[in-house]
Write an enzyme that holds these catalytic residues in place. Structure first.
Site, PDB file in Angstrom:
ATOM      1  N   ILE A   1       9.732   2.474  -0.246  1.00  0.00           N
ATOM      2  CA  ILE A   1      10.969   2.477   0.530  1.00  0.00           C
ATOM      3  C   ILE A   1      11.747   1.187   0.314  1.00  0.00           C
ATOM      4  CG2 ILE A   1       9.828   1.557   2.595  1.00  0.00           C
ATOM      5  CD1 ILE A   1      11.679   3.475   4.240  1.00  0.00           C
ATOM      6  N   VAL A   2      13.054   1.318   0.248  1.00  0.00           N
ATOM      7  CA  VAL A   2      13.941   0.161   0.185  1.00  0.00           C
ATOM      8  C   VAL A   2      14.744   0.152   1.478  1.00  0.00           C
ATOM      9  CG1 VAL A   2      15.880  -0.924  -1.003  1.00  0.00           C
ATOM     10  CG2 VAL A   2      14.086   0.191  -2.326  1.00  0.00           C
ATOM     11  N   ASP A   3      14.504  -0.887   2.287  1.00  0.00           N
ATOM     12  CA  ASP A   3      15.230  -1.058   3.554  1.00  0.00           C
ATOM     13  C   ASP A   3      16.413  -1.999   3.354  1.00  0.00           C
ATOM     14  OD1 ASP A   3      13.688   0.391   5.588  1.00  0.00           O
ATOM     15  OD2 ASP A   3      12.096  -1.006   5.102  1.00  0.00           O
TER      16      ASP A   3
ATOM     17  N   ASP B   1       3.307   3.777   6.531  1.00  0.00           N
ATOM     18  CA  ASP B   1       2.545   3.601   7.763  1.00  0.00           C
ATOM     19  C   ASP B   1       3.344   2.895   8.845  1.00  0.00           C
ATOM     20  OD1 ASP B   1       1.058   0.458   8.006  1.00  0.00           O
ATOM     21  OD2 ASP B   1       2.456   0.962   6.410  1.00  0.00           O
TER      22      ASP B   1
ATOM     23  N   GLU C   1       8.094   2.039  -5.874  1.00  0.00           N
ATOM     24  CA  GLU C   1       8.211   1.510  -4.509  1.00  0.00           C
ATOM     25  C   GLU C   1       8.367   2.667  -3.531  1.00  0.00           C
ATOM     26  OE1 GLU C   1       7.525  -0.593  -2.299  1.00  0.00           O
ATOM     27  OE2 GLU C   1       8.935  -2.243  -2.569  1.00  0.00           O
TER      28      GLU C   1
ATOM     29  N   LEU D   1      15.849  -6.723  -0.137  1.00  0.00           N
ATOM     30  CA  LEU D   1      15.418  -8.095  -0.405  1.00  0.00           C
ATOM     31  C   LEU D   1      14.094  -8.154  -1.163  1.00  0.00           C
ATOM     32  CD1 LEU D   1      16.357  -9.685   3.036  1.00  0.00           C
ATOM     33  CD2 LEU D   1      17.538 -10.023   0.851  1.00  0.00           C
TER      34      LEU D   1
ATOM     35  N   LYS E   1       0.807  -1.187   0.000  1.00  0.00           N
ATOM     36  CA  LYS E   1       0.000   0.000   0.000  1.00  0.00           C
ATOM     37  C   LYS E   1       0.853   1.255   0.000  1.00  0.00           C
ATOM     38  CE  LYS E   1      -3.642  -2.073   2.822  1.00  0.00           C
ATOM     39  NZ  LYS E   1      -4.297  -2.028   4.131  1.00  0.00           N
TER      40      LYS E   1
END
Length: 180
Positions: free
Chosen positions: A101-103, A159, A99, A106, A40
């Site tokens: 966020i890329v943390d 969120d 997208e 993976l 989301k």
């Protein structure tokens, strides 16, 4: 206060407009561009981004996928589940994954591998936020919004446990809100 503004509404708008101009330039010769929003979290970013892309000679379509790797946690679990897949074929089309966020990288790496097997003409990514320090795998990000430190971000579609998506800015959720 439980949250601190990291990027204001104005800063986000300016950066998204810049990304839209870059994408417009890069895809000006494309016949079919499919923006794939990852739900989301990307819905606000994608909504603003698509309105910043101006390709009058290109069929621009929107698709969505839902991929879960968080649940109610503050970091990626590493377990990736496809909750909703694409509804149309991307074969032979230019695909841009949107997208939030890329943390760890993976989830995006897995998604790119999955979509690449569907034979798109090209496959690239537009990411609002990246935590470079948290990357466990390298993933190619063609259009980058902002690099951020290892903090938990909320707002502008992002969120914590389904709350804070409506905030017009990106903010850090302080640990006292989620560490009990």
């Amino acid at each position: 206060m439980s949250r601190e503004v990291i990027f204001t509404e104005k800063e986000i708008k300016e950066r998204v407009s810049e990304l839209g101009r870059q994408i417009t330039q890069d895809y000006k010769d494309s016949k079919n561009l499919v923006l794939v929003g990852i739900l989301k979290g990307s819905f606000v970013f994608m909504s603003d981004l698509v309105r910043s892309i101006h390709l009058p000679n290109t069929n621009v379509s929107l698709e969505f996928m839902s991929i879960s790797s968080y649940g109610a946690e503050t970091s990626s679990s590493g377990v990736i589940r496809i909750m909703m897949d694409l509804r149309t074929s991307i074969e032979g089309k230019d695909v841009l994954i949107i997208e939030d966020i890329v943390d760890s990288g993976l989830t995006l790496k897995h998604l790119m591998e999955l979509l690449n097997h569907r034979n798109p003409n090209s496959l690239h990514t537009a990411v609002l936020l990246r935590k470079k320090e948290g990357l466990k795998v390298e993933v190619p990000v063609k259009y980058m919004g902002f690099d951020i430190p290892m903090v938990f971000i909320i707002g502008y579609g992002l969120d914590f446990a389904e709350n804070y998506r409506e905030l017009p800015y990106l903010g850090e959720l302080k640990e006292e809100c989620y560490k009990k």
